[in-house]
Design a protein around this motif. Structure first.
Motif, PDB file in Angstrom:
ATOM      1  N   PRO A   1      -1.283  -0.354   0.106  1.00  0.00           N
ATOM      2  CA  PRO A   1      -2.389  -1.030   0.768  1.00  0.00           C
ATOM      3  C   PRO A   1      -1.688  -1.581   1.901  1.00  0.00           C
ATOM      4  N   HIS A   2      -0.696  -1.798   2.056  1.00  0.00           N
ATOM      5  CA  HIS A   2       0.079  -2.553   3.187  1.00  0.00           C
ATOM      6  C   HIS A   2       0.362  -1.402   4.415  1.00  0.00           C
TER       7      HIS A   2
ATOM      8  N   LYS B   1      -1.679   1.297   4.699  1.00  0.00           N
ATOM      9  CA  LYS B   1      -3.001   1.455   5.181  1.00  0.00           C
ATOM     10  C   LYS B   1      -3.457   0.509   6.186  1.00  0.00           C
ATOM     11  N   LYS B   2      -3.089  -0.919   5.889  1.00  0.00           N
ATOM     12  CA  LYS B   2      -3.384  -1.916   6.684  1.00  0.00           C
ATOM     13  C   LYS B   2      -2.687  -1.522   7.992  1.00  0.00           C
TER      14      LYS B   2
ATOM     15  N   GLN C   1      -4.507   0.873  10.105  1.00  0.00           N
ATOM     16  CA  GLN C   1      -5.609   0.506  10.708  1.00  0.00           C
ATOM     17  C   GLN C   1      -5.497  -0.467  11.929  1.00  0.00           C
ATOM     18  N   GLU C   2      -4.193  -1.529  11.694  1.00  0.00           N
ATOM     19  CA  GLU C   2      -4.095  -2.285  12.976  1.00  0.00           C
ATOM     20  C   GLU C   2      -3.511  -1.514  14.180  1.00  0.00           C
TER      21      GLU C   2
END
Length: 302
Positions: free
Chosen positions: A1-2, A4-5, A8-9
């Motif tokens: 998840p990190h 993916k984040k 996205q950023e």
């Protein structure tokens, strides 16, 4: 998840995320299913086992994160994990996430009731003590901590390592002569100690030329000596809170180099002279992240 984040950023920038799998050829379909299930972005490559890329970059464990510039030149072959912030950021996130929930239970009086200390208060105390230490000239210096497992020990540790200087934790069971040796080897200028260590520390102080500040974890009103040679950590907390209210951000705005030595840890020395191990925020945070991947810890643990 990190990860993916992070993707996205950085969406819309000229950064490309390239994932390389070292799964064996027989497991390729499992890898493809995983990509689909997890909706992995970027470019995904299957390298068919521990192939040349693993050998060339000496990859012996996964995950491994690497960074290259636009010309393909290596920036880092062992970059920080997206999930590995420095200790200072971990504390800030905990305070923001858990707020008034109890981070610690402590006793102010021996035999008295346990008093909860919230995540918010814990961060305030760390900021206050760090600010006071810097105000007293401890910036960039080596600060030893010795004592039992207690709230003041934890506050002192993060107050040093999160922007003040280099922390030197010492074993509370060490005899006086070994404490003197380690303090001199580490060139310690300040020592923070629990009440049970007072006699040993006062006996040591004249044998350590670099030592300038003695700080007890005891409450000021519990200090009975008429010739006090040290100050209470609680006095520094009051001093730090006042400085923060006046706008002093020397500690709270301190920039952390996650690769630099921030902890000087001595080994037990059971078979030879103690070795001084140099550790960074990155080292400690990697250990913390690895530990939480094996043991579930949440806001109910204090």
């Amino acid at each position: 998840p990190h990860l993916k984040k992070l993707e996205q950023e950085m969406h819309g920038t000229d950064v490309v995320f390239l994932g390389v799998s070292v799964d064996e050829a027989k497991d390729k379909q499992k890898w493809l299913d995983f990509i689909k299930k997890e909706e992995l972005g970027g470019v995904q490559v299957h390298a068919s086992g521990w192939s040349k890329i693993a050998q060339d970059y000496k990859i012996k464990g996964i995950p491994r994160f690497m960074v290259f510039d636009k010309q393909g030149r290596v920036v880092s072959v062992d970059a920080p994990r997206p999930s590995s912030p420095e200790l200072k950021e971990m504390l800030e996130k905990s305070a923001n996430t858990f707020g008034e929930k109890a981070a610690f239970l402590k006793k102010d009086i021996l035999g008295g009731p346990y008093i909860p200390v919230s995540y918010t208060q814990y961060k305030k105390d760390v900021d206050a003590l760090g600010t006071a230490l810097i105000h007293r000239g401890c910036k960039g210096e080596r600060i030893a901590i010795i004592g039992e497992n207690r709230y003041e020990w934890s506050v002192s540790y993060l107050a040093v390592v999160n922007g003040t200087g280099i922390v030197v934790p010492l074993d509370k069971e060490l005899p006086e002569n070994e404490i003197v040796t380690l303090l001199n080897r580490a060139e310690v200028t300040t020592i923070i100690f629990s009440p049970k260590q007072t006699d040993k520390i006062l006996a040591c102080k004249d044998q350590v030329p670099t030592l300038k500040h003695l700080i007890t974890m005891e409450q000021p009103d519990a200090i009975t000596s008429t010739e006090v040679e040290y100050i209470s950590v609680y006095e520094l907390l009051c001093e730090g809170k006042k400085l923060l209210a006046e706008g002093d951000d020397s500690f709270t705005s301190a920039v952390i180099d996650r690769e630099a030595m921030q902890i000087l840890l001595f080994t037990s020395g059971t078979t030879d002279v103690s070795k001084a191990v140099m550790l960074s925020h990155k080292n400690i945070c990697e250990n913390l992240m690895a530990m939480t991947s094996m043991t579930y810890i949440d806001d109910k643990d204090v």
